[in-house]
Every structure is written in C-alpha cells, then in structure tokens.
Design an enzyme around this catalytic site. Structure first.
Site, PDB file in Angstrom:
ATOM      1  N   CYS A 111     -28.631  30.483 -53.464  1.00  0.00           N
ATOM      2  CA  CYS A 111     -27.527  30.876 -54.342  1.00  0.00           C
ATOM      3  C   CYS A 111     -27.988  31.817 -55.449  1.00  0.00           C
ATOM      4  O   CYS A 111     -27.182  32.424 -56.140  1.00  0.00           O
ATOM      5  CB  CYS A 111     -26.901  29.631 -54.948  1.00  0.00           C
ATOM      6  SG  CYS A 111     -26.674  28.351 -53.718  1.00  0.00           S
ATOM      7  N   HIS A 245     -23.296  31.632 -61.314  1.00  0.00           N
ATOM      8  CA  HIS A 245     -23.073  31.251 -59.923  1.00  0.00           C
ATOM      9  C   HIS A 245     -21.936  30.234 -59.903  1.00  0.00           C
ATOM     10  O   HIS A 245     -21.923  29.284 -60.686  1.00  0.00           O
ATOM     11  CB  HIS A 245     -24.346  30.646 -59.339  1.00  0.00           C
ATOM     12  CG  HIS A 245     -24.170  29.964 -58.019  1.00  0.00           C
ATOM     13  ND1 HIS A 245     -23.436  30.506 -56.989  1.00  0.00           N
ATOM     14  CD2 HIS A 245     -24.646  28.784 -57.567  1.00  0.00           C
ATOM     15  CE1 HIS A 245     -23.461  29.683 -55.970  1.00  0.00           C
ATOM     16  NE2 HIS A 245     -24.183  28.620 -56.286  1.00  0.00           N
ATOM     17  N   ASN A 275     -17.936  27.723 -53.169  1.00  0.00           N
ATOM     18  CA  ASN A 275     -19.296  28.157 -53.443  1.00  0.00           C
ATOM     19  C   ASN A 275     -19.730  29.090 -52.314  1.00  0.00           C
ATOM     20  O   ASN A 275     -20.058  28.650 -51.225  1.00  0.00           O
ATOM     21  CB  ASN A 275     -20.202  26.915 -53.527  1.00  0.00           C
ATOM     22  CG  ASN A 275     -21.649  27.272 -53.798  1.00  0.00           C
ATOM     23  OD1 ASN A 275     -22.052  28.433 -53.609  1.00  0.00           O
ATOM     24  ND2 ASN A 275     -22.416  26.306 -54.229  1.00  0.00           N
TER      25      ASN A 275
HETATM   26  O1  4VN Z   1     -18.530  15.132 -58.475  1.00  0.00           O
HETATM   27  C1  4VN Z   1     -19.056  14.877 -57.368  1.00  0.00           C
HETATM   28  O2  4VN Z   1     -19.039  13.798 -56.795  1.00  0.00           O
HETATM   29  C2  4VN Z   1     -19.811  15.996 -56.678  1.00  0.00           C
HETATM   30  C3  4VN Z   1     -21.197  16.016 -57.269  1.00  0.00           C
HETATM   31  C4  4VN Z   1     -22.010  17.033 -56.574  1.00  0.00           C
HETATM   32  N1  4VN Z   1     -21.372  18.350 -56.633  1.00  0.00           N
HETATM   33  C5  4VN Z   1     -22.171  19.432 -56.703  1.00  0.00           C
HETATM   34  C6  4VN Z   1     -23.503  19.292 -57.032  1.00  0.00           C
HETATM   35  C7  4VN Z   1     -24.299  20.424 -57.105  1.00  0.00           C
HETATM   36  C8  4VN Z   1     -23.760  21.639 -56.845  1.00  0.00           C
HETATM   37  C9  4VN Z   1     -24.571  22.849 -56.877  1.00  0.00           C
HETATM   38  C10 4VN Z   1     -24.806  23.556 -55.700  1.00  0.00           C
HETATM   39  C11 4VN Z   1     -25.571  24.703 -55.704  1.00  0.00           C
HETATM   40  C12 4VN Z   1     -25.838  25.438 -54.444  1.00  0.00           C
HETATM   41  O3  4VN Z   1     -25.082  26.611 -54.487  1.00  0.00           O
HETATM   42  C13 4VN Z   1     -26.091  25.200 -56.914  1.00  0.00           C
HETATM   43  C14 4VN Z   1     -25.857  24.505 -58.098  1.00  0.00           C
HETATM   44  C15 4VN Z   1     -25.094  23.328 -58.075  1.00  0.00           C
HETATM   45 CL1  4VN Z   1     -24.816  22.477 -59.548  1.00  0.00          CL
HETATM   46  C16 4VN Z   1     -22.420  21.729 -56.542  1.00  0.00           C
HETATM   47  N2  4VN Z   1     -21.647  20.629 -56.481  1.00  0.00           N
HETATM   48  C17 4VN Z   1     -19.978  18.436 -56.215  1.00  0.00           C
HETATM   49  C18 4VN Z   1     -19.128  17.355 -56.881  1.00  0.00           C
END
Ligand code: 4VN
Length: 320
Positions: A111, A245, A275
């Site tokens: 990313c 990002h 994303n």
């Molecule tokens: O709230 C919840 O249960 C979930 C908890 C986990 N979540 C996440 C966690 C990490 C990421 C993420 C991914 C990348 C890769 O591009 C970079 C940076 C990040 Cl911070 C995106 N979402 C979704 C909601």
C-alpha cells in the site's frame, strides 16, 4: 535537477459492488462495514488485470499532458498484484502504449507503493531522464480470499498515476521511506510455492495453491497510528492537505487527532473505492486535482503518506 508533477490520472473498473451486494455473498452487512471502515462501495474488475488498469491511466496521462508516448523516458509501476512475476507490469504498459524510449520497472511496496515509486522516480529525474510515468495499480479482488469476510470487504481495484518532469524549481520538498520487515507477516499475499524434483511434497494441493491475502488488521492498525503519526507530525505547520493511504476512515480520525491537525485537512474517498492498496494515494491525488481542491502550480503544500504490507510506510512533502 528537480522534478514536478505535470499531470495526474486515475481509473477504476466500471463494476461497482456495494456493501449490500457483498452481504449477498458473505456473512456481513452494510452497517458493520461502513461503521468499522468508512467504506460504502468499491470497484471490482470483471476481467481486467492490473496492467489493463495501468494502461488506462497511462493513456489518460498522455492525453492530459499532450505528450506522445515516445516523449516518456521511464515508466515505474507500483503494485502488489502484478499480472506476472515476469514480465513486469511496467513493461506490459510500455509495450501497450508504445513508449519506445522508456525503460520500465515494477516497485513492490504494497500500500506504500505509490509513495515509494514517486520517491524513486524523483531521484531518477535528471540527465536523459526528463519525463517519467509513475503509476500505481492493484486488482486486489484477485488477491483476497473471498470466503474471508474480515478482509474481502476491505479492498477494491483501481489505478492512478502522474507524469513527473524535470524542473528548474523544487516541488518535491522532502521524502522519507521506511520499512519494518520484522512485521512482514502482518499482511501477506501471493506466496509462490517452492517446488522441484528434489523436494518430496507431502500434500500436493497446498504446494500449488496461490496464497490468498492474509492480514493481521489489529497489528497494522496500531503500527500505523503510532509510526505514521510520529513521522508526519514534524511537517504539520506547513501542510494545506494530507493525502493518506485510504485503508480505513478510523485511521484518518486517529492520526489527525494524534498530530493535532483539523480532520478536514485529511482528504478521503474510501467510501467510494475501499482500500485500493498502492493506488489509493494516486487516485485521491487525481480526484482532488479534478475537483479542484488541489491545483497544479498553485504552490499548495500537500503531504502524501502511505503505509502497509512489508511493513512499509513513506511520506512525501510536495509543493504543487
Ligand atoms: O474494526 C474492525 O473490526 C476492523 C479492524 C481491522 N481493520 C483494518 C485494519 C488495518 C487496516 C489497514 C490495512 C492496510 C493495508 O492497505 C494498511 C493500513 C491499515 Cl490500518 C485496515 N483495516 C478493518 C476494521
């Protein structure tokens, strides 16, 4: 020799998949997805691969800039979902647009790909390299495990890019790239199995499977809020807009709070695209230019900041 962005473009597949569409194929729902991520819909390929998305961006960049493909000296593609290990996706793009004078290379920084690639490109500008295309593209829909509701709902397909040209004036004021390989297992995708006649393989099925995406969201989330905030805090007094990002809307809430900057300075379009990995900052930049929040040549100061698999992260301070 300095470099400046003279054109931006982006492209996403026509097929829009809403959270409700996903609830038809996964045990999930709009309320969960939107409240936890900020995502409402995403664009999902109906057959286009990463090179196809990047070629659309390349063609738009040529149209917007008025340059001919033969005027391009190099093409850098950032992707974590390349069509092939070889040839590079950059070479496929180079061939498709007939940029016969361009060398071509892929950058793999998940990313953080667009920020890594733009930094590398800026360093390459000079001498015979007068003009380069920097394109970030990902078809995340081919990498995710569509039976895993915790990750399949997060990602989308898309590409975005810029033309970077040599300049007498400095526009890219500073850039810093970082990596923390110890956390490599937080986000993995596409492991190619080691197989050969000298390796007795026990379970054949595992051997040949293309590893789907796996992510330790909690680990990445806390890593990002800590490390990214720390590295962008020092810039804060001189930034008009932050282009982070688009991984999760909660990240923008937390980072803006942590560095004490107004949330509205943090541009956001995750609700429309999910994303899109390496492409997210490039798409955000192009959209901000196209809807005139940002204007090339205006002197506006923006900070591009991306973070993700590797783990990698990087920041670029740009005076438009
Ligand atoms: O709230 C919840 O249960 C979930 C908890 C986990 N979540 C996440 C966690 C990490 C990421 C993420 C991914 C990348 C890769 O591009 C970079 C940076 C990040 Cl911070 C995106 N979402 C979704 C909601």
């Amino acid at each position: 020799q300095f470099a400046k962005i003279i054109a931006t473009a982006s492209y996403t597949p026509d097929n829009v998949v809403t959270n409700d569409d996903l609830s038809q194929i996964l045990d999930t729902n709009d309320e969960w997805i939107y409240s936890r991520t900020g995502i409402k819909e995403r664009h999902i390929s109906t057959g286009q691969d990463t090179s196809d998305l990047c070629i659309e961006v390349a063609k738009k960049l040529l149209d917007e800039s008025g340059y001919d493909a033969s005027d391009i000296d190099f093409i850098i593609v950032a992707s974590m979902t390349p069509d092939y290990q070889s040839p590079s996706t950059a070479c496929i793009v180079q061939g498709a647009i007939e940029a016969k004078n361009a060398w071509a290379i892929d950058v793999s920084a998940a990313c953080s790909g667009f920020v890594y690639a733009l930094t590398v490109a800026e360093k390459m500008i000079g001498g015979s390299n007068k003009r380069g295309m920097v394109i970030a593209g990902d078809v995340m829909s081919k990498a995710v495990d569509w039976s895993d509701r915790s990750t399949a709902v997060l990602f989308g397909d898309g590409a975005g890019g810029v033309i970077l040209e040599s300049s007498q004036k400095q526009h890219i004021l500073s850039s810093n790239l970082y990596a923390q390989g110890k956390k490599a297992n937080c986000l993995q995708s596409g492991k190619s199995p080691v197989t050969n006649p000298w390796i007795k393989s026990d379970s054949l099925s595992k051997e040949n499977s293309f590893e789907k995406l796996s992510m330790n969201g909690r680990q990445i989330f806390s890593f990002v809020v800590g490390n990214v905030s720390k590295t962008i805090k020092d810039y804060s007094e001189q930034i008009d807009y932050y282009l982070l990002h688009q991984a999760n809307a909660r990240i923008l809430d937390q980072v803006s709070k942590k560095i004490g900057q107004p949330r509205e300075k943090f541009l956001q379009n995750i609700e429309k695209y999910g994303n899109t990995s390496s492409a997210s900052v490039a798409i955000l930049l192009d959209e901000a230019i196209k809807n005139e929040i940002l204007t090339l040549g205006s002197g506006q100061q923006i900070l591009l900041s991306a973070f993700g698999g590797g783990l990698t992260w990087g920041n670029i301070l740009i005076k438009l």
